[in-house]
Every structure is written in C-alpha cells, then in structure tokens.
Design a protein around this motif. Structure first.
Motif, PDB file in Angstrom:
ATOM      1  N   ALA A 115       0.590 -10.848 -10.623  1.00 21.28           N
ATOM      2  CA  ALA A 115       0.189  -9.527 -11.096  1.00 21.28           C
ATOM      3  C   ALA A 115      -1.227  -9.190 -10.631  1.00 21.28           C
ATOM      4  N   GLY A 116      -2.128 -10.168 -10.715  1.00 21.91           N
ATOM      5  CA  GLY A 116      -3.501  -9.932 -10.278  1.00 21.91           C
ATOM      6  C   GLY A 116      -3.607  -9.665  -8.792  1.00 21.91           C
ATOM      7  N   GLN A 117      -2.836 -10.401  -8.001  1.00 20.07           N
ATOM      8  CA  GLN A 117      -2.867 -10.190  -6.561  1.00 20.07           C
ATOM      9  C   GLN A 117      -2.287  -8.820  -6.192  1.00 20.07           C
ATOM     10  N   ALA A 118      -1.214  -8.427  -6.870  1.00 19.06           N
ATOM     11  CA  ALA A 118      -0.633  -7.112  -6.608  1.00 19.06           C
ATOM     12  C   ALA A 118      -1.644  -6.012  -6.910  1.00 19.06           C
ATOM     13  N   ALA A 119      -2.326  -6.135  -8.038  1.00 20.73           N
ATOM     14  CA  ALA A 119      -3.340  -5.139  -8.397  1.00 20.73           C
ATOM     15  C   ALA A 119      -4.454  -5.102  -7.362  1.00 20.73           C
ATOM     16  N   ALA A 120      -4.830  -6.256  -6.844  1.00 19.58           N
ATOM     17  CA  ALA A 120      -5.889  -6.316  -5.826  1.00 19.58           C
ATOM     18  C   ALA A 120      -5.441  -5.646  -4.529  1.00 19.58           C
ATOM     19  N   THR A 121      -4.176  -5.810  -4.160  1.00 21.77           N
ATOM     20  CA  THR A 121      -3.674  -5.188  -2.936  1.00 21.77           C
ATOM     21  C   THR A 121      -3.652  -3.671  -3.080  1.00 21.77           C
ATOM     22  N   VAL A 122      -3.209  -3.193  -4.228  1.00 19.61           N
ATOM     23  CA  VAL A 122      -3.227  -1.750  -4.488  1.00 19.61           C
ATOM     24  C   VAL A 122      -4.664  -1.230  -4.435  1.00 19.61           C
ATOM     25  N   ALA A 123      -5.570  -1.954  -5.067  1.00 20.67           N
ATOM     26  CA  ALA A 123      -6.984  -1.545  -5.052  1.00 20.67           C
ATOM     27  C   ALA A 123      -7.537  -1.548  -3.631  1.00 20.67           C
ATOM     28  N   GLY A 124      -7.067  -2.487  -2.804  1.00 21.99           N
ATOM     29  CA  GLY A 124      -7.516  -2.536  -1.422  1.00 21.99           C
ATOM     30  C   GLY A 124      -7.124  -1.288  -0.653  1.00 21.99           C
ATOM     31  N   ILE A 125      -5.915  -0.788  -0.867  1.00 21.23           N
ATOM     32  CA  ILE A 125      -5.494   0.451  -0.211  1.00 21.23           C
ATOM     33  C   ILE A 125      -6.304   1.632  -0.738  1.00 21.23           C
TER      34      ILE A 125
END
Length: 356
Positions: free
Chosen positions: A17-27
């Motif tokens: 979940a944390g990694q997914a949120a980080a990827t979204v934040a990266g975009i």
C-alpha cells in the motif's frame, strides 16, 4: 492532493500500500499545474503517454488530477481534431514534433471512458465528447481501404499511408471505447462501427497490410491488448513468441535481439495476459520488473540492459509507472480498469470477417 485509494493496488511481490501511494505521488509530482503530464520534468509530453498516466491516477482515486489532464487535451486540440506528437515539458506552445500520430490522437477515447467509469461524471463526459468525436474523425480520415490506419500526418499535411500493427491495435481499442461513449450518450456512430470492424479484420487476417516490425515486442502482444485477438487466437499468438521476448526474472525485451528489458512493455504484456485470463503469469511478469523501481521517487526506470547490468536510459517515466499501476489495478479488480481493458463490455464494431 487527496489520500490515494490503494486497496486494489496492493499485489504480493509488486506493490505494498505504501509503495502504491508513493508511485501515485511520483506521477503527481511530475504533473504540471495546467494538467500536463510529461515523461518527466524537463522532457516532452506526448498525448498517448499523457493519457496513460492520467488513467493511472484514476485507479488511485486521484480524479481531480486526472480530469485536469484530460482538460489539458481539450484546451489544446488542433482544429483538425489532432494533437502534435510532442510538446516540450508539456508546454503546448513549444512543439518539438509537429507530426500528428493517429494512435496518439485516438487514445483520448480510452482515457475519457476510463475516467467516466471511475467517476460516473456525466458533466465530464458531456464536456469531453466534442474532443473525442473530433479525434476519432481525424484518425478515421487516415484509414486505408484495407482497414488499417495510416500512422501519421506530417506538419505539411502529407498523410502516411503505411500502417503500424501496434498503433492500429491501440486504435482498435480506442474505437471501441469511443463507441461505448457514443452509446452512453445515445448518439449512434455507424461509420465508427464499420471502421472498427474493418480494422479488426485487417489485424486478424492481413499482417501484410502493416509494416514489418515483428522484432518489437509491442507488435507481438498489442493485437491482444487492443482486443482484436481474443480466446484461442490470443493464446496462440502469445505462446508462439513467449521465449523470444520474455527474459525470466527480468521482464520483456523491447526489441530482439537487444539485451534490453523495459518496464512499460512488461506491464502491458501483464495487462494483456490478465485480459486473456492468465493472471498468474501476469503477476509473475510484474514481479520480475521490480528491479526497475526507484525507491526514492516511487517511479520506475524505463529499462535495463542486462548484459551490462545497467539501467538505461537514466530516466524515470510517468508512463512506465502508469502502465504498471493499470496492470496492478486490473489484477486487483478495479472496476473501471477491468471494464476498459477486459473488453467484455465494449462494443466490438460490425463484423468484417467476410471482407476481402
């Protein structure tokens, strides 16, 4: 920025979940205030990858940011219904490639339908319909008598009749989404139905109508990803070249024989496998490219040269992250993504299998 919804973006060995949120934040960190999503800041925007990244934002509930991306397209559409192939850092006044590529132009229909299914926003669909309609009409002006779509119009107005299998397969998907939008609006488009059927027939039965690019993995899986090949035909195509393109534990080659695997092609293959009902293999492919993840930004490197053990090129692209999130969302059961890429609920166009 809202808190991303990540429950359907959690996949063992791929994303927490944390990694997914980080990827979204990266975009989101790359997206400009005006809605444009370039490959990365300082690089160019192309309309296809811009839409891919916007769809990824919708998978995480970042609907306002995704809508701003689509409105950027609506504001900057050319009078003929197209967009240029490349804009420097998403600055619409700084065009770096004034060609107009048909698969780039058509892809807005996929994104708009995905956003509508994600939000149920009728006002958005009403606002975007003129842009989708004009884009499809531009693309179909380059359809050839054999059903395939010429891949580009140059800035001087010269049309390229040569067709690319990958591009035409993507357009086939876009036409089906455009027809779904038309159905939702109760505005029948019989010419689009005929065009989609003729294009599907060309993809399925006439490989000679397309430029020979079979060294590229996209030409291998895109007829499946774009929905032109399904069932036994799809499975046979994927099995035929699996060992040619898939490098176990590393991902999918962009082009053979180069020792270069790429995240975008790998994620797209995973999405095609999911659409075929092969979720286990799709998961394995996605797990194999986690060596491309940049822990600091949450984004993904474009590719990896495995003979040299080198990341290349040194770029973290929004569209690579976007394609991965879309594949994960499909495996995670995100309804809009499943409907758009599963294809079962999309119009198929009029059957042209009887045509020469």
């Amino acid at each position: 920025m809202t808190t991303p919804r990540t429950e359907h973006l959690v996949l063992p060995g791929v994303l927490t979940a944390g990694q997914a949120a980080a990827t979204v934040a990266g975009i989101l960190a790359v997206q400009r205030e005006d809605g444009a999503i370039p490959w990365f800041r300082g690089h160019h925007l192309d309309p296809w990858d811009h839409v891919e990244a916007a769809m990824a934002l919708d998978t995480a509930g970042e609907h306002e940011a995704a809508e701003r991306a689509y409105l950027w397209l609506a504001r900057h559409q050319n009078e003929d219904g197209s967009w240029y192939a490349a804009y420097a850092d998403g600055e619409f006044g700084d065009v770096t490639d004034r060609g107009r590529e048909t698969n780039f132009v058509a892809y807005i229909a996929v994104g708009v339908w995905h956003h509508y299914l994600s939000t149920g926003d009728d006002t958005f669909l009403e606002r975007m319909w003129p842009a989708v309609y004009a884009a499809v009409e531009f693309v179909l002006r380059l359809q050839q008598p054999g059903g395939q779509i010429g891949w580009r119009r140059d800035d001087d107005g010269t049309d390229t009749a040569d067709a690319l299998l990958t591009g035409s397969s993507s357009i086939h998907h876009a036409l089906r989404c455009a027809l779904a939008i038309a159905e939702q609006r109760e505005e029948a488009q019989p010419d689009w139905e005929l065009a989609a059927g003729a294009l599907r027939h060309a993809i399925r039965r006439h490989p000679e109508r397309f430029l020979d690019k079979n060294r590229y993995s996209m030409d291998w899986y895109y007829p499946v990803l774009g929905g032109a090949l399904t069932g036994a035909e799809a499975k046979a195509r994927i099995e035929e070249d699996w060992e040619r393109f898939v490098v176990p534990g590393l991902g999918v080659r962009c082009v053979v024989p180069n020792p270069w695997v790429t995240g975008g092609e790998s994620a797209e293959l995973a999405l095609a496998l999911w659409a075929m009902g092969e979720s286990d293999r799709a998961l394995e492919v996605l797990q194999s490219i986690q060596h491309l993840r940049d822990a600091e930004s949450g984004l993904y490197w474009t590719g990896y040269v495995f003979e040299d053990e080198a990341i290349w090129p040194r770029e973290l692209t929004t569209w690579t992250a976007g394609s991965l999130l879309l594949a994960v969302a499909a495996l995670g059961g995100h309804e809009a993504t499943c409907q758009v890429f599963g294809g079962d609920e999309l119009p198929v166009g009029l059957d042209s299998d009887c045509c020469a």
